[in-house]
Design a protein around this motif. Structure first.
Motif, mmCIF file in Angstrom:
data_model
loop_
_atom_site.group_PDB
_atom_site.id
_atom_site.type_symbol
_atom_site.label_atom_id
_atom_site.label_comp_id
_atom_site.label_asym_id
_atom_site.label_seq_id
_atom_site.Cartn_x
_atom_site.Cartn_y
_atom_site.Cartn_z
ATOM 1 N N CYS A 262 1.192 -1.387 -0.126
ATOM 2 C CA CYS A 262 -0.184 -0.144 -0.011
ATOM 3 C C CYS A 262 0.560 1.140 0.049
ATOM 4 C CB CYS A 262 -0.692 -0.614 0.883
ATOM 5 S SG CYS A 262 -0.427 -0.132 2.551
ATOM 6 N N GLU A 263 1.729 1.232 0.839
ATOM 7 C CA GLU A 263 2.969 2.073 0.640
ATOM 8 C C GLU A 263 3.127 3.057 -0.956
ATOM 9 O OE1 GLU A 263 6.730 3.440 2.983
ATOM 10 O OE2 GLU A 263 6.021 2.282 4.164
ATOM 11 N N CYS A 266 0.851 4.255 -3.013
ATOM 12 C CA CYS A 266 0.033 5.397 -2.342
ATOM 13 C C CYS A 266 1.027 7.113 -3.749
ATOM 14 C CB CYS A 266 0.762 6.171 -1.160
ATOM 15 S SG CYS A 266 -0.142 7.378 -0.354
ATOM 16 N N CYS A 289 -4.052 1.963 -3.119
ATOM 17 C CA CYS A 289 -3.814 1.478 -2.572
ATOM 18 C C CYS A 289 -4.905 0.151 -1.895
ATOM 19 C CB CYS A 289 -3.707 1.709 -0.765
ATOM 20 S SG CYS A 289 -5.093 2.980 -0.144
ATOM 21 N N CYS A 293 -3.186 -4.120 -2.156
ATOM 22 C CA CYS A 293 -3.439 -4.683 -0.616
ATOM 23 C C CYS A 293 -3.426 -6.068 -0.837
ATOM 24 C CB CYS A 293 -4.090 -3.312 0.025
ATOM 25 S SG CYS A 293 -4.162 -4.701 1.915
#
Length: 658
Positions: A262-263, A266, A289, A293
Motif C-alpha cells: 500500500c505504501e 500511494c 492502496c 493490498c
C-alpha cells in the motif's frame, strides 16, 4: 469492504476522465465547434478557487457552490476534489503514467533517465510538510484579500492548468494544424482547414507556460502528487478540513502483515506501512492502496476524533458533572496532533504548528473552528470586492511589493498606470509623438477616462482595454487569475496572455490585441467562459451596447492625406457606423474618416484593417471603466450632401421623347 473500495476506485477514474475531457475540450476546440449548451453548463464551474473568487466578488452563495460543496465533502469523507475534479491533479497523474511508460522503452530504460524513473515506481512514506502547506494557504488568503489574483494564479491548480493548456498546448496544436494544412494544400489536399485567426502567443508567454509544464512533469515523474501536498492552497485547505472528516481511510491492524504494498502504491506518500498509519490530510482518495493490498487490510472507518469529541461534549462524567468543553477540545487536539497538549499548561506550542495540524490559527478553542463551517460563507454573501480592497490597506508594504514591475507614469500632467507603454499621461492633450508634418509635432490626445496601460512601441494614445463584461480594468485585474480559458474561447483570437503588458503584477492576464483581428460584433464567448467573474456574462445583444474603448483617428497619418489616395477601409468595417467619410479639403473627390466617439464601442475593427504602417492612422484607446455606447442616428452626420433639385417630369404622352 475490498470490493466496495475497488468499485470506488473505478468510479473515481471514470469521474476524473469525464471532468478532464469536459474541461480540456475548451482548449482543444480549435474550430469553435462546441455547442452553446456546453458553455452555458460549463464544467469549469466545478473548480474550487474560481468558485470562491466569484462568490467573494459579490455573485452570492450559489456562485460559490463548488467551494462550499467540496469543503463540506472534505468534512464528510476527505479530499474527493483532488482526485476526481481537479484537472491539474489529473494532468499530473497522466504525466506520471507517460513517464513510467517511457522508462519501459528498452534503450531509454538502460539510461540514467530510465533508471531514475524506474526508481520512482515504488513510492515511500514521506513526512508531512505542514508548515510549508500553511505558508502557501495563508499566502493564498492574503493574495485574495489584496485582490492580487494574477499572483494567486501561479499557485492555484486550475489556473496553472489553464496556463499550460491555453498558452502552450492550444497554440502548439494550432501551429501543428496550420503547418499540416499548408503542406497538404501544396499537394492539392484540403482535408484539414487552417485555424481561423492568429492563435499564436508571444514567445515569452509560451516559454513561461512550457516551464510550468516542465516543472510539474518532473515533479510528478519523481514524486507523483508532490505539488498537491506542498504548494497547492486548495490541497492545504481541504487537507485541514479532512483532519476532521467523519470517515477516513485506515489500516486494519488485525489483517495487515506490513508488506508495504500500500505504501509503495500511494501517490501522495501518506501511508506509513511500518506503523500502520495513514495521514488522511494528504490522502486524495485514489484507492490505489486498496487495489494493491492482498490482505484486504484497507478500510473506510469512522473518525475516532468525532467519537471522542462527542463523548466529552454530550456525556457526563462519573460524578454527574459535565466535561469541560475546553478540556475536551484540548484532548481532541492532542489526539489529532500526536502531542499531549491537554494539561500541559507549562509547555508552549507554536500557533503555526497548531494551525497546520488542526486549523487553529492562534491556539484558541478548536470548537470555534468546528462549528458550522458555512457561517463565514454566509457572512460573506453579497460582499463585493470593495471590502477586500479595504482589508488590503493594512498590508500596504506587501501591496507595494506585489506591484513590482508596475510602471507608474510620473511627471507634470501625466497620469498613473502599470503598463509598459510610452508613458504619456491620462490628461487630454498631454501626449505627443515625433511624427512631423511641416516641422510641427502632432499631438496624441489621451482622454481623462482612458486606460493607463500603453504598449511599448505603439502610438502614445493607444491604450489597452478589457473585454465587454469586465466592467472596468480594475475589476478585471483584481479577479482574473490568468487561466486562459477566455483566450481559448475567443473566436477571433484577439485575447492574448500578457507578459509585461499589464506589468509584472498582471503577468499572464489576457489583453486585447487588434494586430491580427478584432472583437466580433455578435460574439460573447469570453463572457460565457470566464469562471471567476473577471468577465461577467453578457448576452450578445447587451454586449453590442457596451463601450470598451474609443477609436482615435489622426489624419496626418492617413493615406488619404499622405498619398492622396482614396481609402475607406475603417468606415466599411465599423459595425456601428461610428466612422463617417467626409470630404477632404484640398483634395478633389477624396473623403477622409471622421469618428463619432460616443457611438464607437472599441471593437478594434478599424485598427485591424487600417493599412498604414508602422503606426496606424486609427487606433483604439481603451477605457478604464466601460459605459453604454450611444446608438447611431442619421441626424449625427457631419457631412450632409446638398440636395439636388428634382428633374421636371417628362410628358409621357409623347412617344418620341428624344
Amino acid at each position: 469492504m475490498a470490493k466496495f473500495l475497488t468499485w470506488l476506485r473505478v468510479l473515481r477514474i471514470a469521474a476524473s476522465v469525464a471532468v478532464f475531457i469536459g474541461i480540456s475540450a475548451q482548449f482543444f476546440d480549435m474550430y469553435n465547434m462546441l455547442a452553446k449548451p456546453y458553455w452555458m453548463r460549463n464544467p469549469v464551474g466545478t473548480q474550487f478557487v474560481p468558485s470562491l473568487l466569484e462568490m467573494l466578488g459579490g455573485a452570492g452563495v450559489l456562485a460559490g457552490a463548488a467551494f462550499i460543496t467540496f469543503s463540506v465533502c472534505a468534512l464528510v469523507f476527505g479530499r474527493a476534489y483532488c482526485s476526481c475534479f481537479c484537472p491539474f491533479g489529473i494532468l499530473m497523474d497522466i504525466l506520471r503514467r507517460i513517464s513510467l511508460w517511457i522508462s519501459k522503452i528498452p534503450f531509454i530504460g538502460k539510461s540514467a533517465l530510465g533508471k531514475a524513473l524506474k526508481s520512482t515506481l515504488k513510492m515511500k512514506f514521506a513526512p508531512a510538510r505542514n508548515v510549508l502547506r500553511c505558508v502557501f494557504l495563508c499566502l493564498a488568503a492574503l493574495l485574495i484579500a489584496l485582490g492580487a489574483t494574477s499572483l494567486l494564479g501561479f499557485i492555484d491548480p486550475y489556473s496553472l492548468y489553464g496556463k499550460v493548456m491555453g498558452a502552450f498546448v492550444h497554440p502548439a496544436i494550432a501551429a501543428l494544424i496550420n503547418g499540416t494544412s499548408a503542406v497538404l494544400s501544396e499537394a492539392d489536399i484540403y482535408w484539414i482547414s487552417a485555424v481561423s485567426g492568429n492563435a499564436y502567443v508571444s514567445l515569452a508567454a509560451f516559454s513561461a507556460a512550457g516551464l510550468i509544464l516542465f516543472c510539474i512533469w518532473v515533479a510528478s515523474a519523481l514524486r507523483a502528487r508532490l505539488y498537491c501536498n506542498t504548494i497547492c492552497p486548495v490541497g492545504a485547505w481541504l487537507g485541514l478540513l479532512s483532519k476532521f472528516s467523519a470517515f477516513k481511510v485506515q489500516i486494519d491492524h488485525s489483517a495487515c502483515v506490513k508488506c508495504g504494498l500500500c505504501e509503495r502504491s500511494c501517490k501522495t506518500q501518506c501511508i506509513d506501512a511500518k506503523n500502520g498509519l495513514v495521514d488522511f490530510s494528504r490522502c486524495v482518495l485514489c484507492f490505489n492502496c486498496a487495489k494493491s493490498c492482498k490482505k484486504n487490510a484497507i478500510r473506510i472507518a469512522p473518525n475516532g476524533f468525532w467519537k471522542g469529541l462527542s463523548k466529552r461534549l454530550f456525556f457526563k462524567n462519573a460524578n454527574g458533572g459535565e466535561f469541560s468543553a475546553d478540556k475536551s477540545a484540548s484532548k481532541s487536539v492532542s489526539r489529532v496532533c500526536g502531542a499531549d497538549i491537554a494539561g500541559a499548561k507549562n509547555s508552549p506550542i507554536s500557533p503555526m504548528e497548531i494551525f497546520a495540524r488542526t486549523g487553529e490559527s492562534h491556539g484558541g478553542n478548536v470548537l470555534d473552528n468546528l462549528k458550522n463551517p458555512g457561517e463565514k460563507l454566509a457572512r460573506n454573501e453579497g460582499k463585493s470586492s470593495v471590502s477586500r480592497r479595504r482589508f488590503a490597506f493594512s498590508f500596504g508594504a506587501l501591496a507595494a511589493t506585489l506591484a513590482l514591475g508596475a510602471k507608474k507614469y510620473e511627471g507634470g500632467g501625466q497620469g498613473r498606470g502599470r503598463g509598459l507603454g510610452l508613458g504619456e499621461g491620462r490628461g487630454k492633450g498631454s501626449g505627443h509623438a515625433c511624427a512631423e508634418d511641416g516641422g510641427s509635432c502632432k499631438n496624441f490626445d489621451v482622454d481623462q477616462d482612458a486606460s493607463p496601460f500603453g504598449l511599448r512601441g505603439a502610438r502614445p494614445d493607444k491604450r489597452l482595454g478589457v473585454p465587454a463584461g469586465a466592467g472596468s480594468i480594475e475589476n478585471f485585474l483584481e479577479k482574473c487569475t490568468g487561466c486562459q480559458i477566455c483566450t481559448a474561447a475567443c473566436k477571433s483570437k484577439i485575447l492574448k496572455p500578457s507578459f509585461g503588458e499589464w506589468g509584472l503584477s498582471g503577468l499572464m492576464q489576457p489583453y486585447m490585441d487588434f494586430t491580427d483581428g478584432y472583437c466580433l460584433y455578435t460574439c460573447h464567448a469570453c463572457t460565457v467562459a470566464c469562471p471567476t467573474g473577471a468577465i461577467k456574462f453578457l448576452t450578445s445583444k447587451d454586449k453590442r451596447k457596451v463601450k470598451t474603448g474609443t477609436a482615435k483617428f489622426k489624419r496626418f497619418l492617413c493615406v488619404v492625406k499622405t498619398d492622396g489616395t482614396d481609402c475607406a477601409a475603417c468606415a466599411e468595417h465599423c459595425p456601428v457606423q461610428a466612422i463617417e467619410m467626409i470630404p477632404f479639403k484640398g483634395k478633389n473627390a477624396l473623403y477622409i474618416p471622421h469618428v463619432h466617439e460616443d457611438v464607437c464601442i472599441g471593437c478594434g475593427a478599424c485598427e485591424y484593417i487600417c493599412p498604414v504602417r508602422p503606426h496606424k492612422a486609427i487606433v483604439v484607446q481603451g477605457l478604464s471603466a466601460h459605459r453604454p455606447a450611444v446608438p447611431w442616428d442619421d441626424s449625427m452626420r457631419v457631412y450632409k450632401p446638398p440636395r439636388q433639385k428634382p428633374q421636371p417630369a417628362q410628358d409621357s404622352s409623347n412617344p418620341f421623347p428624344f
